[in-house]
Design a protein around this motif. Structure first.
Motif, mmCIF file in Angstrom:
data_model
loop_
_atom_site.group_PDB
_atom_site.id
_atom_site.type_symbol
_atom_site.label_atom_id
_atom_site.label_comp_id
_atom_site.label_asym_id
_atom_site.label_seq_id
_atom_site.Cartn_x
_atom_site.Cartn_y
_atom_site.Cartn_z
ATOM 1 N N MET A 37 0.821 -1.206 0.000
ATOM 2 C CA MET A 37 0.000 0.000 0.000
ATOM 3 C C MET A 37 0.853 1.252 0.000
ATOM 4 S SD MET A 37 -3.067 -1.280 2.480
ATOM 5 C CE MET A 37 -4.031 0.191 2.309
ATOM 6 N N MET A 38 1.969 1.214 0.707
ATOM 7 C CA MET A 38 2.857 2.370 0.710
ATOM 8 C C MET A 38 3.467 2.599 -0.672
ATOM 9 S SD MET A 38 4.647 1.788 4.436
ATOM 10 C CE MET A 38 5.775 3.173 4.299
ATOM 11 N N ASN A 39 3.542 1.520 -1.484
ATOM 12 C CA ASN A 39 4.022 1.634 -2.861
ATOM 13 C C ASN A 39 2.875 1.799 -3.857
ATOM 14 O OD1 ASN A 39 6.795 1.331 -2.238
ATOM 15 N ND2 ASN A 39 6.545 -0.889 -2.076
ATOM 16 N N ASN A 40 1.669 2.061 -3.345
ATOM 17 C CA ASN A 40 0.463 2.256 -4.164
ATOM 18 C C ASN A 40 0.094 1.023 -4.983
ATOM 19 O OD1 ASN A 40 0.259 4.943 -3.278
ATOM 20 N ND2 ASN A 40 1.625 5.653 -4.901
ATOM 21 N N ASP A 41 0.539 -0.139 -4.558
ATOM 22 C CA ASP A 41 0.168 -1.386 -5.231
ATOM 23 C C ASP A 41 -1.014 -1.985 -4.477
ATOM 24 O OD1 ASP A 41 -0.037 -3.710 -6.629
ATOM 25 O OD2 ASP A 41 2.046 -4.361 -6.325
ATOM 26 N N TYR A 42 -2.177 -1.405 -4.704
ATOM 27 C CA TYR A 42 -3.338 -1.750 -3.899
ATOM 28 C C TYR A 42 -3.899 -3.133 -4.240
ATOM 29 C CZ TYR A 42 -2.992 3.207 -2.882
ATOM 30 O OH TYR A 42 -2.524 4.440 -2.506
ATOM 31 N N GLN A 43 -3.802 -3.528 -5.496
ATOM 32 C CA GLN A 43 -4.299 -4.855 -5.873
ATOM 33 C C GLN A 43 -3.511 -5.945 -5.163
ATOM 34 O OE1 GLN A 43 -6.935 -5.469 -7.418
ATOM 35 N NE2 GLN A 43 -7.372 -3.939 -8.996
ATOM 36 N N GLU A 44 -2.180 -5.812 -5.137
ATOM 37 C CA GLU A 44 -1.360 -6.808 -4.460
ATOM 38 C C GLU A 44 -1.618 -6.783 -2.952
ATOM 39 O OE1 GLU A 44 0.949 -9.991 -3.965
ATOM 40 O OE2 GLU A 44 0.305 -9.130 -5.892
ATOM 41 N N ALA A 45 -1.847 -5.572 -2.409
ATOM 42 C CA ALA A 45 -2.175 -5.474 -0.983
ATOM 43 C C ALA A 45 -3.446 -6.250 -0.684
ATOM 44 C CB ALA A 45 -2.333 -4.008 -0.592
ATOM 45 N N LEU A 49 -3.847 -9.395 1.873
ATOM 46 C CA LEU A 49 -4.761 -9.319 3.017
ATOM 47 C C LEU A 49 -5.872 -10.360 2.906
ATOM 48 C CD1 LEU A 49 -4.817 -5.431 3.221
ATOM 49 C CD2 LEU A 49 -3.826 -6.988 4.929
ATOM 50 N N ASN A 50 -6.255 -10.713 1.678
ATOM 51 C CA ASN A 50 -7.219 -11.809 1.512
ATOM 52 C C ASN A 50 -6.676 -13.095 2.124
ATOM 53 O OD1 ASN A 50 -9.035 -10.206 0.139
ATOM 54 N ND2 ASN A 50 -8.457 -10.917 -1.901
ATOM 55 N N THR A 51 -5.402 -13.365 1.883
ATOM 56 C CA THR A 51 -4.772 -14.564 2.444
ATOM 57 C C THR A 51 -4.778 -14.513 3.973
ATOM 58 O OG1 THR A 51 -3.348 -14.742 0.498
ATOM 59 C CG2 THR A 51 -2.665 -15.947 2.472
ATOM 60 N N ALA A 69 -7.268 0.030 0.897
ATOM 61 C CA ALA A 69 -6.836 -0.315 -0.459
ATOM 62 C C ALA A 69 -8.001 -0.193 -1.441
ATOM 63 C CB ALA A 69 -6.257 -1.727 -0.483
ATOM 64 N N LYS A 70 -9.157 -0.681 -1.063
ATOM 65 C CA LYS A 70 -10.325 -0.600 -1.938
ATOM 66 C C LYS A 70 -10.763 0.853 -2.139
ATOM 67 C CE LYS A 70 -12.092 -5.239 -0.911
ATOM 68 N NZ LYS A 70 -13.182 -6.046 -0.272
ATOM 69 N N TYR A 71 -10.670 1.647 -1.085
ATOM 70 C CA TYR A 71 -11.007 3.067 -1.196
ATOM 71 C C TYR A 71 -10.139 3.734 -2.256
ATOM 72 C CZ TYR A 71 -11.691 7.945 0.274
ATOM 73 O OH TYR A 71 -11.966 9.292 0.310
ATOM 74 N N ASN A 72 -8.854 3.434 -2.238
ATOM 75 C CA ASN A 72 -7.936 4.052 -3.190
ATOM 76 C C ASN A 72 -8.126 3.536 -4.606
ATOM 77 O OD1 ASN A 72 -5.777 5.957 -1.900
ATOM 78 N ND2 ASN A 72 -6.119 4.347 -0.398
ATOM 79 N N LEU A 73 -8.794 2.393 -4.750
ATOM 80 C CA LEU A 73 -9.138 1.870 -6.067
ATOM 81 C C LEU A 73 -10.553 2.280 -6.476
ATOM 82 C CD1 LEU A 73 -7.623 -1.722 -5.743
ATOM 83 C CD2 LEU A 73 -6.760 0.141 -7.167
ATOM 84 N N ASP A 74 -11.153 3.180 -5.697
ATOM 85 C CA ASP A 74 -12.512 3.678 -5.949
ATOM 86 C C ASP A 74 -13.585 2.597 -5.825
ATOM 87 O OD1 ASP A 74 -11.732 6.345 -6.379
ATOM 88 O OD2 ASP A 74 -11.200 5.905 -8.457
ATOM 89 N N ASP A 75 -13.279 1.520 -5.136
ATOM 90 C CA ASP A 75 -14.284 0.504 -4.806
ATOM 91 C C ASP A 75 -14.904 0.906 -3.474
ATOM 92 O OD1 ASP A 75 -15.855 -1.687 -4.273
ATOM 93 O OD2 ASP A 75 -14.188 -3.118 -4.077
#
Length: 321
Positions: A37-45, A49-51, A69-75
């Motif tokens: 998340m600090m690297n803006n890789d929200y999908q990988e985050a 976290l799912n795991t 993470a979802k907020y930053n992806l507009d979900d």
């Protein structure tokens, strides 16, 4: 708001026990999720976290971080669901209430957002961020006097945040108190001379007062602070147009459209300016763009029809002998 969402990553308190092998794994997943998340890789985050949450359904911080993470992806719906899960797992998780409130504000659900802010403030009345964020929510909900009260409470504790003065100044402006609005915009600039929004807001107020030279100077400074910040280009174009400098106005409208090619309001204003200087064909192109991007703008059809009539008269008029 986005800066607040991103900033919470660094301050989130995570569990730090390391007594068992499983606990080490748990901390590892948190560490990887936060790093992504600090690297803006929200999908990988989210995948990480799912795991984590498959192995530990009670890890409320995991739901919270995944919500960010979802907020930053507009979900926003997904973010709301995760913040809610974090609150169910930990009903006194103050920060989760704040960020669910921010999410609901973005969705336009102001009543539920304000209820979340009340919960957060009841839990931690000493926490200034809740007042700051609620102030902006109340601004959007047109509760201007209440917004001022919240910004007052925040500034009493944190008096070095320029955006708080900007928010309070905006509330005063909506209440037609231009004197206090200007005082707050001045204070915002004194607090942070690198913040482009302070100059922009003050310049906009000066533009409304038709103090064009001072407004132009503020828009210049705003652009100097952040050349990708679009609003001062548009308003500086208005200054140029009102002071008989159409070519400079067109250059600023062009700049806005280079960075935001579907901005129908800018196309509309550029079309009017091009019509005024006799550049009818390009004005017609701009009106066509407005009709494409904002088909509900009734005025554009009338102005476009008038321009087509004028162009038709020019094209069919007899050639002088």
């Amino acid at each position: 708001m986005r800066k607040l969402i991103a900033g919470i990553i660094l301050g989130t308190a995570l569990l730090c026990g390391t007594k068992t092998h499983a606990q080490y794994n748990r901390e590892y997943f948190f560490w990887v999720g936060r790093s992504c998340m600090m690297n803006n890789d929200y999908q990988e985050a989210i995948r990480t976290l799912n795991t984590l949450l498959r192995f530990d359904e009670d890890a409320f911080e995991g739901y919270f971080l995944r919500g960010i993470a979802k907020y930053n992806l507009d979900d926003l719906l997904g973010a709301d669901t995760d913040f809610s899960a974090a609150i169910v797992k930990n009903p006194v998780f103050t920060t989760a209430y704040i960020y669910r409130a921010l999410t609901r504000t973005r969705m336009g659900n102001y009543d539920d957002a304000l209820q979340d802010f009340r919960e957060a403030i009841d839990l931690r009345p000493d926490l200034p961020d809740a007042y700051y964020s609620r102030g902006y929510t109340r601004l959007q909900n047109k509760q201007y006097e209440e917004a001022i009260e919240d910004f007052d409470k925040f500034i009493f504790q944190e008096n070095k945040v320029a955006d708080a003065y900007i928010g309070r100044g905006t509330a005063y402006l909506y209440l037609k108190d231009t004197v206090r609005a200007l005082e707050n915009f001045d204070q915002a600039i004194r607090t942070n001379r690198e913040n482009p929004n302070g100059y922009y807001q003050r310049g906009t107020l000066l533009l409304q007062k038709e103090e064009y030279a001072r407004a132009e100077a503020d828009f210049d400074m705003s652009i100097r602070c952040d050349s990708a910040f679009l609003p001062p280009y548009f308003n500086r174009a208005v200054v140029y147009s009102n002071t008989n400098r159409p070519m400079q106005a067109l250059a600023d409208f062009d700049r806005v459209l280079q960075l935001d090619s579907t901005n129908s309001f800018t196309y509309f204003n550029r079309a009017i300016l091009r019509t005024q200087i006799g550049d009818y064909n390009r004005a017609l192109d701009d009106f066509d763009r407005v009709a494409l991007y904002s088909p509900g703008n009734v005025q554009v059809y009338y102005l476009r029809a008038m321009l087509k009539t004028r162009l038709g008269s020019i094209r069919t008029s007899p050639t002088p002998t």
